[in-house]
Design a protein around this motif. Sequence first.
Motif, PDB file in Angstrom:
ATOM      1  N   PRO A 323      -2.944  -0.010  -8.942  1.00 56.85           N
ATOM      2  CA  PRO A 323      -2.210   1.247  -8.693  1.00 56.85           C
ATOM      3  C   PRO A 323      -1.385   1.232  -7.409  1.00 56.85           C
ATOM      4  N   HIS A 324      -1.777   0.431  -6.449  1.00 59.50           N
ATOM      5  CA  HIS A 324      -1.054   0.389  -5.173  1.00 59.50           C
ATOM      6  C   HIS A 324      -0.076  -0.777  -5.099  1.00 59.50           C
ATOM      7  N   LEU A 325      -0.039  -1.594  -6.132  1.00 57.74           N
ATOM      8  CA  LEU A 325       0.884  -2.736  -6.249  1.00 57.74           C
ATOM      9  C   LEU A 325       0.674  -3.788  -5.163  1.00 57.74           C
ATOM     10  N   GLU A 326      -0.484  -3.784  -4.520  1.00 55.09           N
ATOM     11  CA  GLU A 326      -0.723  -4.809  -3.505  1.00 55.09           C
ATOM     12  C   GLU A 326      -0.953  -6.167  -4.146  1.00 55.09           C
ATOM     13  N   ASN A 327      -1.547  -6.188  -5.348  1.00 55.86           N
ATOM     14  CA  ASN A 327      -1.747  -7.468  -6.035  1.00 55.86           C
ATOM     15  C   ASN A 327      -0.414  -8.068  -6.463  1.00 55.86           C
TER      16      ASN A 327
END
Length: 1005
Positions: A323-327
């Motif tokens: 959900p936070h697009l860190e991956n």
Amino acid sequence: MPLSRRGRGSRLAGSRAATSNLPRATALSPKSAGRGALSISHAQLLTRRRHSSEQVPPESEPRADFRSGKWLQEPATGDARDSRQALRARMSSKHRICSQEEVVIPCAYDSDSESVDLELSNLETIKKGSSSIELTDLDIPDIPGLHCEPLSHSPRHLTQQDPLSEAIVEKLIQSIQKVFNGELKGELEKLKFLGDLSSLSQALPYDETAKSFIHSHIADIVHTLNVLVQEERPHSLSSSVRQEVFVTIADLSYQDVHLLLGSEDRAELFSLTIKSIITLPSVRTLTHIQEIMPNGTCNTECLYRQTFQAFSEMLQSLVVKDPHLENLDTIIKHLDPWLQSVKDHERERATASMAQILKCLSKHLNLKLPLRFQRLGHLVALMALLCGDPQEKVAEEAAEGIHSLLHITLRLKYITHDKKDQQNLKRALTKCREFLELHSSAAKCFYNCPFRIAQVFEGFLDSNELCQFIMTTFDTLKNLKHPCIQRSAGELLLTLAKNTESQFEKVPEIMGVICAQLSIISQPRVRQQIINTVSLFISRPKYTDIVLSFLLCHPVPYNRHLAEVWRMLAVELPSTTWILWRLLRKLQKCHNEPAQEKMAYVAVAATDALYEVFLGNRLRAATFRLFPQLLMTLLIQIHHSIGLTMSDVDIPSGLYTEQEVPSEVTPLCFAMQATKTLLLRTCCLQEFNIMEKNKGWALLGGKDGHLQGVFLLANALLERNRLLAQKVMYLLVPLLNRGNDKHKLTSAGFFVEREDIKSLLPYIVDSLRETDEKIVLSAIQILLQLVRTMDFTTLAAMTRTLFSLFGDVRSDVHHFSVTLFGAAIKSVKNPDKKSIENQVLDSLVPLLLYSQDENDAVAEESRRVLTICAQFLKWKLPQEVYSKDPWHIKPTEAGTICRFFEKKCKGKINILEQTLTYSRNPKLPIRRSAVLFVGLLSKYMDHNELRRMGTDWIEDDLRDLLCDPEPSLCIITSQTLLLVQMARAEPKPKQRVNWLQKLMGRSSA
């Protein structure tokens, strides 16, 4: 024979369903039961058609055909459940175990050509827990967006398997633990370990023992997997160990155990897994190796496609719940070098992987703040450039990837946009919708058209992301193997710079990348596109000084690449003068600064830049327009540079780290080069020839002969190009007053020793009326040089103009106008003296009164010029005139002066009326002196004449001064008023008494 991919064959021990001894299946059998569970792996369902194995007939999924215009698309609103049922029909009765809390696993629809619905009117809403973030169409706010399909009802959700028993979990743990304590000695042991680990991962949602074991042994698992990958042959593919490593990592990722994200050892494993698959030889090479060295019955091409499928699923497992697009940010970081690889097959694999990741993410987008995706601009630029890749497959994959990325960007920007910026987002969405309406397929319109991507995305990228885009595009310019990529990068840069130039904030950084990359770009067309980008920035007033300052901070003489930038600037005509003027001002500011121990480096760099600009001749019109300023500034730079070396220049530290300043380079050589080139480019060929024949250049650059060289150049201009010379001399006025003798002497050289300069004098005299103080002072300096050569008409006109400057609020203008007036009076020849006598008489009272000025320099100069005027009239002034004491404290001296001027001027000028006008002067000393002088005049002049003149107008002016806040002025005014009234009443003066002494209560000592 190596074991087949799990999901296609069995294991000797361990399975997803914890079944220890399953029947082995043939590797190529499409109907085989999977490793204890699945008949078709999720990796296979997610992978591209071109990478699918032989078990999936290619005819079952039509490809997109960009060239023919056929783009088969399954509607996003179609019945996904039918597709799901078709997939499940081909699956075995055993399934992957899911937790009670549903886990979303990606799979592809039947048609990989299905595109994400980008119609803005169909944007879906995002529902988020308590905050209820809802994504709506900002362009049509009254129409709510469509809801996303809940994750629990996604066709990607798989049915549950039976839980593993405690005994099986314990057995799996013991088996895995033995590996940690020992080593793996063969492919079968490796595959068993991976199978056990994968099976144990399925128990994580409900078995605390399994969860505790996995989480406490993460480091051991990462280390073991790292060893397994490293032991695989880097240049061949003969086993399914790689494939099983990828699937195991994916299985753990679906259970929120990420072996590739976080610590340094995990990041190392991530890089290693990517490298192990991306750097494999091409499929053709792998097949050729198998033909030369057969390795059992394994089909290498099939094994490769299965392995790549597993790799693709592994990457997608990281973004399904991101959900936070860190991956995603981490994945891009690791894939980045491979997306830019010079090897076609590596670039193709990386692009296919990235496209699949973006497609998976776009279909499972569930964004939540805060977002940690920091590479949007970088990713857009990379995918845009790959859309123009010379490899057709790479371009196709990139087009699909950018298609998905647009969908992600729209959702991302809505969530993160500032309410203040809502109108800009609306405009960007509207522009995007209008663009997409022109094309039946977004992916198709992006194929081989990188510049369209820039047009679509530009409205959604903020200033930082635009800078990323530019930096990434420049970075790809070093890809020398593929000229077409360089061309695409050049087009992208120019397109983005033209449309979004006002949004850039890191222009110096962009200029830095340009200067660094220009040396490796060999294609003329691309080089010109890059220089055009520089031209675009430098022509915008917002960035002109920034770009100039950056370009001037490079070693001189400029290398051939920077020299080319200066020479090839492509600027629209209205901006040429602005750019050249700003560059000229950089040099002029150095001249205007107080004298320093060393010359400013900017002065040398700007001079060299002017030389390169003149050589390129791209700013020709501006060069002609600014010729006077350019010529005089360069001549002044020559004067400053005489006798200096580069050691006398304040060179910034670190500027010449890689090279030494050539010994033959001096500030003077740059100034001389620029001056010569200026003359040649402005068609002053005859003047150039005169300078050469008469050794004018040597004189100009010599300490003793500089002025002689300036005179020679001035003469050449006047003889060969009178019109241009007149323009030069007229426009030189504001350039003369540069604050030191070098400026004045160099500039004045153009006006000395020329008889035909007379034709220019009226223009210079007119400059005395300018409001700009520097122009007026410069004109006075010139006229002081030429006053002895003036004809009487010009001289008379000048004195009238100068008279109007007496008392000017600009003290320097007042001071030097008096000086020039005195010089003019001294230069009047005998035959003309009678004609100018009245002007001299009119100047007496102003000069006399301003001898009382509070500014000592003005007072002293007024007394000096008053003496010149008296000599002109053949008068001898009383010594009291030269007293520096104010009149109101020496009334006796004031009386002596008054009697002298009343007697000398009687019948010639009305000095009473003239004096009274100064009673309204803004300066107190002048007002006070004028009122005092009026009283003395009314006392000593003929009273009968005063009565004939009338005194009402005098008394009216004086009464206005009785309210002045200065007491001394009020007292003197009241006494003067009394004296005027007495003079009006009495027929002749009575005994003369010192009225001011009585007034002040003093004795006339």
